[in-house]
Scaffold this motif. Sequence first.
Motif, short mmCIF file in Angstrom:
data_model
loop_
_atom_site.label_atom_id
_atom_site.label_comp_id
_atom_site.label_asym_id
_atom_site.label_seq_id
_atom_site.Cartn_x
_atom_site.Cartn_y
_atom_site.Cartn_z
N VAL A 33 10.84 -0.34 10.80
CA VAL A 33 11.75 -1.11 9.95
C VAL A 33 11.48 -0.80 8.48
CG1 VAL A 33 12.29 -3.44 9.11
CG2 VAL A 33 12.18 -2.99 11.56
N GLN A 34 10.20 -0.75 8.13
CA GLN A 34 9.86 -0.54 6.72
C GLN A 34 10.10 0.89 6.28
OE1 GLN A 34 5.89 -2.09 6.22
NE2 GLN A 34 6.67 -4.15 5.98
N ASP A 35 10.27 1.79 7.26
CA ASP A 35 10.55 3.18 6.94
C ASP A 35 12.04 3.43 6.81
OD1 ASP A 35 8.66 4.89 6.30
OD2 ASP A 35 8.63 6.00 8.19
N ASN A 36 12.78 2.35 7.07
CA ASN A 36 14.23 2.44 7.13
C ASN A 36 14.84 2.65 5.75
OD1 ASN A 36 16.93 1.18 7.13
ND2 ASN A 36 16.43 1.03 9.31
N VAL A 37 15.94 3.41 5.69
CA VAL A 37 16.60 3.69 4.42
C VAL A 37 17.06 2.40 3.74
CG1 VAL A 37 18.54 4.85 3.33
CG2 VAL A 37 17.40 5.90 5.28
N ILE A 38 17.62 1.49 4.54
CA ILE A 38 18.16 0.25 3.96
C ILE A 38 17.02 -0.61 3.42
CG2 ILE A 38 19.40 -1.87 4.52
CD1 ILE A 38 20.88 -0.14 6.68
N TRP A 39 15.98 -0.75 4.22
CA TRP A 39 14.81 -1.55 3.77
C TRP A 39 14.27 -0.99 2.47
CZ3 TRP A 39 13.08 -5.92 6.20
CH2 TRP A 39 11.88 -6.44 5.74
N LYS A 40 14.17 0.33 2.43
CA LYS A 40 13.62 0.97 1.23
C LYS A 40 14.53 0.78 0.03
CE LYS A 40 10.75 4.69 3.05
NZ LYS A 40 10.76 6.14 3.32
N SER A 41 15.85 0.68 0.31
CA SER A 41 16.76 0.50 -0.82
C SER A 41 16.67 -0.91 -1.37
CB SER A 41 18.19 0.80 -0.40
OG SER A 41 18.67 -0.24 0.44
N ILE A 42 16.27 -1.87 -0.53
CA ILE A 42 16.18 -3.27 -0.99
C ILE A 42 14.89 -3.48 -1.76
CG2 ILE A 42 16.11 -5.68 -0.28
CD1 ILE A 42 17.67 -4.83 2.24
N PHE A 43 13.79 -2.98 -1.20
CA PHE A 43 12.49 -3.25 -1.83
C PHE A 43 12.01 -2.01 -2.56
CE2 PHE A 43 12.84 -6.10 1.81
CZ PHE A 43 12.79 -7.30 1.13
N ARG A 44 11.66 -2.21 -3.81
CA ARG A 44 11.31 -1.09 -4.69
C ARG A 44 9.97 -0.47 -4.27
NH1 ARG A 44 10.24 -1.66 -9.55
NH2 ARG A 44 11.23 0.27 -10.14
N PRO A 45 9.72 0.75 -4.69
CA PRO A 45 8.43 1.36 -4.39
C PRO A 45 7.31 0.48 -4.91
CG PRO A 45 9.92 2.95 -5.40
CD PRO A 45 10.61 1.64 -5.47
N GLY A 46 6.30 0.30 -4.09
CA GLY A 46 5.19 -0.56 -4.51
C GLY A 46 5.40 -2.01 -4.15
N SER A 47 6.58 -2.35 -3.65
CA SER A 47 6.83 -3.73 -3.25
C SER A 47 5.89 -4.12 -2.11
CB SER A 47 8.28 -3.89 -2.80
OG SER A 47 8.42 -5.09 -2.07
N TYR A 53 0.43 -6.45 1.38
CA TYR A 53 -0.27 -7.01 0.23
C TYR A 53 -1.75 -7.12 0.51
CZ TYR A 53 -1.53 -10.28 -3.46
OH TYR A 53 -2.12 -10.88 -4.53
N ARG A 54 -2.53 -6.52 -0.37
CA ARG A 54 -3.98 -6.75 -0.33
C ARG A 54 -4.34 -7.41 -1.64
NH1 ARG A 54 -6.59 -1.77 -0.56
NH2 ARG A 54 -4.65 -1.06 -1.46
N ASP A 55 -5.31 -8.28 -1.65
CA ASP A 55 -5.58 -9.03 -2.88
C ASP A 55 -6.39 -8.19 -3.86
OD1 ASP A 55 -5.30 -11.06 -4.58
OD2 ASP A 55 -6.89 -12.30 -3.76
N THR A 56 -5.70 -7.21 -4.46
CA THR A 56 -6.34 -6.37 -5.46
C THR A 56 -5.58 -6.53 -6.77
OG1 THR A 56 -4.88 -4.53 -4.91
CG2 THR A 56 -6.98 -4.64 -3.74
N SER A 57 -6.20 -6.09 -7.87
CA SER A 57 -5.54 -6.17 -9.17
C SER A 57 -4.21 -5.43 -9.13
CB SER A 57 -6.44 -5.55 -10.24
OG SER A 57 -7.58 -6.34 -10.39
N ARG A 58 -4.23 -4.27 -8.46
CA ARG A 58 -3.03 -3.45 -8.41
C ARG A 58 -1.89 -4.20 -7.71
NH1 ARG A 58 -0.63 1.68 -7.58
NH2 ARG A 58 0.45 1.63 -5.60
N ASP A 59 -2.19 -4.83 -6.58
CA ASP A 59 -1.14 -5.53 -5.86
C ASP A 59 -0.71 -6.81 -6.56
OD1 ASP A 59 -0.93 -3.58 -4.05
OD2 ASP A 59 -1.46 -4.76 -2.28
N ARG A 60 -1.63 -7.43 -7.27
CA ARG A 60 -1.24 -8.62 -8.06
C ARG A 60 -0.25 -8.22 -9.15
NH1 ARG A 60 -6.44 -12.49 -9.04
NH2 ARG A 60 -6.73 -13.10 -6.87
#
Lengths: 274, 281
Positions: A33-47, A53-60
């Motif tokens: 699902v997350q590899d899907n074109v539509i899913w990728k178009s909704i959620f930006r890179p890095g979303s 989500y891992r609790d790191t500075s980068r993900d925050r």
Amino acid sequence: MSRMSDFLSDVKQRREELKAKRPSSFGEVKTSVQDNVIWKSIFRPGSIYRKGYRDTSRDRALAAMNNVLYHLHPVKVKRHGLKLTYTYCLGGLSFFLFILLTITGIFLMFFYRPTAGAGSELAYLDMRNLSASVTFGNLVRNMHRWGAHLMVFTVFLHMARVFYHGAYKPPREFNWVVGVILLTLTLLLSFTGYLLPWDQLAIWAVTVGTEMMGFTPVFGKQVQFVLLGGVEIGPNTLLRWYVLHVLFVPFVTVIFLAVHFWRIRKDGGISGPL
Amino acid sequence: MSEEVQIDQEVYDRLIAEGKSERIARAKAKAASVRKGKVAAGQELGPKSPEENQQALAAFRERSGGGAATAGAGGGAATATKEVPASRLSPEERAARVSASLGGNGNGGSIGVPASSAHTHRLLALVPPAGIQQVQSKQQDKVYTWPHLLIVEFVALLAMTAVVLVTSFFLDAPLGALANPNLTPNPSKAPWYFLGLQELLRYFHPMVAGVTIPGVGLIVLGAAAYVDKNPSAKPENRKFANMAMTFFLVMWTVFVFAGSFFRGPGFNWVWPWVDGLFFEL
């Protein structure tokens, strides 16, 4: 005969192949699902909805950046501003009440017609119906009424808080002026809504208010005439104040809210620490 | 940096009096003090003459030993890509000198370019930490919006929703009789936030109470940000501003309360505990 058995074994083999291709676990479904074109178009890179989500500075940081709230909040904020006793959340709560009033207001609009006058007192009848026979009608109307009073109160307290923190000082002078305009617009929003139930309380409160307005020098009477749609409160007034209340004043308010929020960030975020 | 360079107080005072900034005055006064010290020690100021330069170079080559000196003196034919005049240091010599000045033992002490390098980079200067201008603005104490701020906001939002919902569940908004322009209720009151103004109507002409006071009030409120030139935001530094604001806020509250709870039929004064409330939200 042999062709038949060949065919059957062929089908069997094909079936095995398809089975092997079928996702076997939730994780695999998620990945596809997350590899899907539509899913990728909704959620930006890095979303976090693409990468998890891992609790790191980068993900925050990414959680803030890949969120529409990035228009309101930067990635990082001053620590002292988090203290509840610094802001008491008053500005945010005022904005939240504005949204709550918009939502409840839209609900009320489905059941309300701004019509008055002998023989067609629809506005007042709709108010009665809303309280008596619309599902959640009474509750939503109550929320709209109490929320409106509360918003006047929180905006007022927000102003006091900003003053006592000296948060209007350079470079924030202009945003203070925008805030004063928003305070005025809040009062106008509340006051225009006050007339809409079209009961005795409504028209006489508005009569008192607009009579004061009529004493404005030079153009007072003209302004009063335009606002009332006549020399005294009547069906025209109701329609005008309805349009002002549900469209015009909210429209202007939203513009000033946008400027207000934008300037908070441009002027360096929350003021202080003291 | 074992000893702090003293500043020449005289020069410093003069420059400050001329309106130079504190930083520039201090730097110039330090330089003046260094110059004074050199003159006192019998040294000459200003750039060295070519002869002196040559002497210093020769002395250095003698000190640093044969290898570098011959290579340099030989015009750099063996190692250098470019002809280096005898009056200048070859890259190897320069590296050796830097290494010596850094307290190195002569091999591998270079912090810039390797001694055998044909590159043209070189170490220009060593700047003591005290000589680097310090950036004034401090690193601010910041935290990530997510989760710290957003969670606080979300809880505030939930609390506010709860307050509005519970209030709305137990308290019904008023809905009076149908509007009747021919039947004036007694008293007729404005919404609560305008009752301060309505209270003022008892004392002033409507133009003053209903237009001038609120109009001027709003303008003054907006202009306050430009009128208040005090740069401090600390409460102890702005007693007047806080006192004035508190005065107006309290006064306004008193007027709103008077108009809301202490005015009855004919908008005459009543005591709510005697005559009851004449107030509707």
